[in-house]
Design an enzyme around this catalytic site. Structure first.
Site, mmCIF file in Angstrom:
data_model
loop_
_atom_site.group_PDB
_atom_site.id
_atom_site.type_symbol
_atom_site.label_atom_id
_atom_site.label_comp_id
_atom_site.label_asym_id
_atom_site.label_seq_id
_atom_site.Cartn_x
_atom_site.Cartn_y
_atom_site.Cartn_z
ATOM 1 N N SER A 264 0.740 -1.123 -0.067
ATOM 2 C CA SER A 264 0.119 0.083 0.121
ATOM 3 C C SER A 264 0.765 1.247 0.105
ATOM 4 O O SER A 264 1.902 1.009 0.401
ATOM 5 C CB SER A 264 -0.931 -0.069 1.254
ATOM 6 O OG SER A 264 -1.467 1.038 1.476
ATOM 7 N N TYR B 281 -2.560 -1.876 10.064
ATOM 8 C CA TYR B 281 -2.671 -1.885 8.730
ATOM 9 C C TYR B 281 -1.440 -1.545 8.295
ATOM 10 O O TYR B 281 -0.876 -2.019 7.208
ATOM 11 C CB TYR B 281 -4.093 -1.292 8.402
ATOM 12 C CG TYR B 281 -4.014 -1.279 6.734
ATOM 13 C CD1 TYR B 281 -4.657 -2.441 6.050
ATOM 14 C CD2 TYR B 281 -3.574 -0.187 6.013
ATOM 15 C CE1 TYR B 281 -4.738 -2.409 4.696
ATOM 16 C CE2 TYR B 281 -3.705 -0.157 4.707
ATOM 17 C CZ TYR B 281 -4.230 -1.308 4.028
ATOM 18 O OH TYR B 281 -4.288 -1.416 2.659
#
Length: 248
Positions: free
Chosen positions: A138, A151
């Site tokens: 990400s 995350y």
């Protein structure tokens, strides 16, 4: 990566970017097998998209990964590509210990899941003349979103693991790619209606274009993710972190 003629397993492809990539790869001339936890959803996708295969898998469960990967290899011995899409993203408040359950669930899904899948599939993939492992990190691997610390940390770990994996597998037939999306308008963290999120079709178009035009690329970076990916190199890290700290 050659974007046609592959047999591709995509755990985490029942919605969002995973399903979008599955359909794009199928349209490009690949045999695609999707994976997910909900069999009714898998059945519906298979019915609506003839030719797509499906296997039930919970990527947070080691025994489910073992069973599903054995099934995929047995039923699709030509398997030569895995795209590790499965992931969860939830906010956490670190002021108390209440966040720990979310953190453990996030690490099990986003970090241990891909690592277990890689461990299960590398021996088979290495037996193929040409194979690909695509990890999914990400933009938040490079500047964290403080509202989702676990995350962001798992995605930073996936980036690091991908680099080591690429080096160690350099003596095999396996190419290691890392897909690092920016914020995209999916259900992840309720971003469907976020005007600042990248439209899904735009992300898929650019991703497939990069894969087609840069077959030897190591990182698949759409233009929008450069804001995060290169923040530290360009001396913007603190400013970007401050900006992200106001969101979520």
């Amino acid at each position: 990566m050659n974007i046609t003629g592959n047999t591709i397993f995509i755990p985490g492809a029942t919605s969002g970017l995973g399903l979008g990539l599955a359909l794009r790869f199928q349209a490009a001339g690949n045999h695609v097998i999707i994976g997910g936890r909900r069999t009714e959803l898998l059945d519906r996708i298979v019915e609506e998209n003839p030719g797509i295969g499906a296997v039930q898998i919970d990527t947070a469960d080691a025994s489910s990964i073992e069973r599903a990967t054995q099934q995929v290899v047995a039923e699709h011995p030509g398997l030569d590509t895995v795209i590790l899409m499965a992931g969860i993203m939830e906010p956490e408040d670190l002021h108390t210990a209440d966040f720990l359950e979310t953190a453990e669930r996030t690490i099990a899904t986003n970090l241990l899941g891909p690592i277990r899948l890689i461990a299960a599939l590398v021996p088979h993939l290495a037996s193929r003349p040409s194979a690909t492992i695509m990890t999914v990190s990400s933009g938040l691997a490079f500047v964290p979103l403080p509202a989702t610390p676990s995350y962001s940390a798992t995605k930073a770990a996936i980036h690091s693991f991908s680099q080591s994996l690429r080096v160690q597998l350099a003596d095999t037939s396996i190419q290691v790619l890392e897909l690092a999306p920016p914020a995209v308008a999916t259900s992840l963290m309720g971003q469907e209606d976020d005007p600042n999120a990248m439209p899904v079709d735009e992300f898929l178009d650019e991703t497939m274009s990069i894969l087609a035009s840069q077959p030897d690329a190591r990182e698949i970076l759409v233009s929008r993710v450069g804001f995060l990916r290169f923040a530290e190199r360009e001396g913007r890290f603190d400013d970007v972190l401050d900006l992200l700290s106001r969101h979520g």
